[in-house]
Scaffold this motif. Sequence first.
Motif, PDB file in Angstrom:
ATOM      1  N   PRO A 169       0.829  -1.210   0.000  1.00 44.71           N
ATOM      2  CA  PRO A 169       0.000   0.000   0.000  1.00 44.71           C
ATOM      3  C   PRO A 169       0.861   1.256   0.000  1.00 44.71           C
ATOM      4  N   ASP A 170       0.303   2.322  -0.542  1.00 42.64           N
ATOM      5  CA  ASP A 170       0.949   3.630  -0.508  1.00 42.64           C
ATOM      6  C   ASP A 170       0.770   4.185   0.897  1.00 42.64           C
ATOM      7  N   GLU A 171       1.872   4.258   1.640  1.00 41.03           N
ATOM      8  CA  GLU A 171       1.780   4.622   3.062  1.00 41.03           C
ATOM      9  C   GLU A 171       1.353   6.071   3.253  1.00 41.03           C
ATOM     10  N   SER A 172       1.457   6.880   2.191  1.00 47.00           N
ATOM     11  CA  SER A 172       1.084   8.286   2.369  1.00 47.00           C
ATOM     12  C   SER A 172      -0.427   8.457   2.441  1.00 47.00           C
ATOM     13  N   GLU A 173      -1.189   7.422   1.978  1.00 47.59           N
ATOM     14  CA  GLU A 173      -2.648   7.494   2.119  1.00 47.59           C
ATOM     15  C   GLU A 173      -2.984   7.536   3.605  1.00 47.59           C
ATOM     16  N   GLY A 174      -3.728   8.507   4.010  1.00 46.15           N
ATOM     17  CA  GLY A 174      -4.119   8.569   5.410  1.00 46.15           C
ATOM     18  C   GLY A 174      -3.147   9.358   6.285  1.00 46.15           C
ATOM     19  N   GLU A 175      -1.947   9.640   5.792  1.00 47.12           N
ATOM     20  CA  GLU A 175      -1.009  10.477   6.541  1.00 47.12           C
ATOM     21  C   GLU A 175      -1.095  11.845   5.912  1.00 47.12           C
ATOM     22  N   ASP A 176      -1.367  12.856   6.736  1.00 48.87           N
ATOM     23  CA  ASP A 176      -1.818  14.068   6.101  1.00 48.87           C
ATOM     24  C   ASP A 176      -0.854  15.236   6.093  1.00 48.87           C
ATOM     25  N   ASP A 177       0.409  15.041   6.479  1.00 47.47           N
ATOM     26  CA  ASP A 177       1.275  16.208   6.337  1.00 47.47           C
ATOM     27  C   ASP A 177       1.861  16.301   4.936  1.00 47.47           C
ATOM     28  N   MET A 178       1.983  15.166   4.248  1.00 45.85           N
ATOM     29  CA  MET A 178       2.471  15.201   2.864  1.00 45.85           C
ATOM     30  C   MET A 178       1.300  15.477   1.933  1.00 45.85           C
ATOM     31  N   PRO A 179       1.433  16.471   1.056  1.00 46.98           N
ATOM     32  CA  PRO A 179       0.322  16.694   0.121  1.00 46.98           C
ATOM     33  C   PRO A 179       0.227  15.575  -0.907  1.00 46.98           C
ATOM     34  N   ARG A 180      -0.971  15.329  -1.386  1.00 45.80           N
ATOM     35  CA  ARG A 180      -1.161  14.461  -2.555  1.00 45.80           C
ATOM     36  C   ARG A 180      -0.958  15.324  -3.784  1.00 45.80           C
ATOM     37  N   HIS A 181      -0.576  14.700  -4.855  1.00 47.13           N
ATOM     38  CA  HIS A 181      -0.324  15.443  -6.096  1.00 47.13           C
ATOM     39  C   HIS A 181      -1.105  14.841  -7.249  1.00 47.13           C
ATOM     40  N   ARG A 182      -1.620  15.702  -8.116  1.00 45.16           N
ATOM     41  CA  ARG A 182      -2.241  15.260  -9.367  1.00 45.16           C
ATOM     42  C   ARG A 182      -1.782  16.172 -10.478  1.00 45.16           C
ATOM     43  N   ARG A 183      -1.648  15.609 -11.661  1.00 42.38           N
ATOM     44  CA  ARG A 183      -1.379  16.435 -12.837  1.00 42.38           C
ATOM     45  C   ARG A 183      -2.462  16.148 -13.864  1.00 42.38           C
ATOM     46  N   PHE A 184      -3.017  17.194 -14.419  1.00 42.50           N
ATOM     47  CA  PHE A 184      -4.046  17.066 -15.455  1.00 42.50           C
ATOM     48  C   PHE A 184      -3.493  17.636 -16.752  1.00 42.50           C
ATOM     49  N   GLU A 185      -3.872  17.022 -17.866  1.00 41.89           N
ATOM     50  CA  GLU A 185      -3.443  17.531 -19.170  1.00 41.89           C
ATOM     51  C   GLU A 185      -4.600  17.514 -20.143  1.00 41.89           C
ATOM     52  N   LYS A 186      -4.490  18.432 -21.100  1.00 42.08           N
ATOM     53  CA  LYS A 186      -5.534  18.543 -22.114  1.00 42.08           C
ATOM     54  C   LYS A 186      -4.856  18.911 -23.413  1.00 42.08           C
ATOM     55  N   ASP A 187      -5.212  18.206 -24.500  1.00 41.91           N
ATOM     56  CA  ASP A 187      -4.739  18.653 -25.813  1.00 41.91           C
ATOM     57  C   ASP A 187      -5.835  18.579 -26.867  1.00 41.91           C
ATOM     58  N   ASN A 188      -7.057  18.229 -26.454  1.00 39.06           N
ATOM     59  CA  ASN A 188      -8.189  18.334 -27.367  1.00 39.06           C
ATOM     60  C   ASN A 188      -8.789  19.731 -27.233  1.00 39.06           C
ATOM     61  N   SER A 189      -9.064  20.324 -28.364  1.00 33.90           N
ATOM     62  CA  SER A 189      -9.522  21.708 -28.396  1.00 33.90           C
ATOM     63  C   SER A 189     -10.925  21.861 -27.788  1.00 33.90           C
ATOM     64  N   GLN A 190     -11.146  22.986 -27.144  1.00 36.83           N
ATOM     65  CA  GLN A 190     -12.449  23.287 -26.535  1.00 36.83           C
ATOM     66  C   GLN A 190     -12.857  24.691 -26.970  1.00 36.83           C
ATOM     67  N   GLU A 191     -14.083  24.841 -27.465  1.00 36.49           N
ATOM     68  CA  GLU A 191     -14.531  26.146 -27.954  1.00 36.49           C
ATOM     69  C   GLU A 191     -14.862  27.087 -26.811  1.00 36.49           C
ATOM     70  N   LEU A 192     -14.479  28.349 -26.978  1.00 40.89           N
ATOM     71  CA  LEU A 192     -14.835  29.380 -26.002  1.00 40.89           C
ATOM     72  C   LEU A 192     -15.704  30.425 -26.691  1.00 40.89           C
ATOM     73  N   GLU A 193     -16.974  30.437 -26.348  1.00 42.08           N
ATOM     74  CA  GLU A 193     -17.891  31.456 -26.875  1.00 42.08           C
ATOM     75  C   GLU A 193     -17.550  32.793 -26.222  1.00 42.08           C
ATOM     76  N   PRO A 194     -17.679  33.880 -26.936  1.00 38.69           N
ATOM     77  CA  PRO A 194     -17.389  35.189 -26.310  1.00 38.69           C
ATOM     78  C   PRO A 194     -18.335  35.448 -25.129  1.00 38.69           C
ATOM     79  N   GLY A 195     -17.767  35.922 -24.047  1.00 36.86           N
ATOM     80  CA  GLY A 195     -18.578  36.355 -22.907  1.00 36.86           C
ATOM     81  C   GLY A 195     -19.225  35.239 -22.100  1.00 36.86           C
ATOM     82  N   THR A 196     -18.785  33.995 -22.269  1.00 35.46           N
ATOM     83  CA  THR A 196     -19.400  32.861 -21.563  1.00 35.46           C
ATOM     84  C   THR A 196     -18.336  32.123 -20.746  1.00 35.46           C
ATOM     85  N   TRP A 197     -18.662  31.841 -19.509  1.00 35.58           N
ATOM     86  CA  TRP A 197     -17.723  31.062 -18.680  1.00 35.58           C
ATOM     87  C   TRP A 197     -17.800  29.581 -19.051  1.00 35.58           C
TER      88      TRP A 197
END
Length: 319
Positions: A169-197
Motif C-alpha cells: 500500500p501507498d503509506e502516504s494514504e491517510g497520513e496528512d502532512d504530505m500533500p497528494r499530487h495530481r497532474r491534469f493535461e488537455k490537448d483536445n480543443s475546446q470552444e470558447l464562446e465570447p462572454g461565456t464562462w
Amino acid sequence: MPRPSKYVSRSDLGWGTSPADKANPRSGLVIHYDSADQGLADKNHSSCVSYWRNTRSFHTGPSRGWADIGYSFMACPHGYVLEGRGLYRTQAAQPGGNSSHYSVTLATGPKDPIPAAQINAVRQLRQWLMEPDTSISGKVLGHRDFISTSCPGEKAYALVKDGTFAKKPDESEGEDDMPRHRRFEKDNSQELEPGTWASLRFDRRHDGHTGDLYALVGPEEPDGALYDFSVGVTVEGLGSGTEVQLRATEYEPDGEGGWKVARNRPIESPVQAAGNGHFTYAWKGNLAKGRRVRVRVAQFGDSIAQLTSATAEVFYWPK
Ligand SMILES: [Zn+2]
Ligand SMILES: [Zn+2]
C-alpha cells in the motif's frame, strides 16, 4: 500493516456477527465487480454504504436466499474497506474458492473508473490479511480464474494480472502532512464562446482516473481538502486586445444529480496582445465537504476562440 485505515465494520453498519459458516481462507484474495456501472467514484461515500446495505438485502432476499451478503469485503473508490462477512467466514462469492480464499468486490461496472484510492484500499486489505493472525498467501486472483464469468471486468482483471493489487500500500494514504499530487493535461480543443464562462475539461489525469475530468480536487475527498494548484492554458484565435479571464469555482451538488456554483474565487484577467496566448492562474483554497473545484475560462472577443491545451499541477491535503 494494521486493519485498513478507513474501515467500515459490521458494527458500524449495525449488523451483528455473520451467520455464515466458519472457515479459514488462506489461499489468497479474489477480486469481484458488480457488472453494472454504479458511478460510486463520482458520488459521496454515503452512496457506497447504501450500495453495501442494498447488496446485503439482495443477497439475503428471495432471489438469492444466502445466509449473509455474499462477499467478505468491499473496497470503495474513496479508499474505504467495508466489512461483509469479514474474517473467518465462508462466502457465496466464488464457488470453488468460497472457503479457501477471501473475496473483495470493487462494486464497479465496465465503464466505472478504478481510482488510486480504491487500488490502495485493496492493497491495505491484502496486507492486513497477510498478517500472522490470518496469514493468507499474498496471491490475488479474479473471479474468472474460478469459473467462466466477465467478473471482475476487463479493467480490474488487467490490474490483477499485472500485479497492481499485490503491491505494498501507498503509506502516504491517510497520513496528512504530505500533500497528494495530481497532474491534469488537455490537448483536445475546446470552444470558447465570447462572454461565456466555460469549465475547463481535461483529457487525462496522471493516475489514469477516468471519471470527472473537470474537478481538480473533490471527487475522492468526501470530507473536503486544502488545495493549492496552478493551471496554464493556451487559447488561439483571439483578437488583439481581447480580455481573457480565469477563475477557480467551487461546486456543490444541486440536489438533482448535477452541480451548481457554490463559490467563485477571484478572477485573473490578462489581456491578449497578439492572436494566441498562454495564460496562467493559481489559487490556494479550503474546499468544504462534498464540494469540487474547477477552473473556468472566459474570453471577451468578437468571435469563438479555441482553448487548445492546458496543464494543471495540483497539491491537496484531504480533511
Ligand atoms: Zn464475481
Ligand atoms: Zn466510498
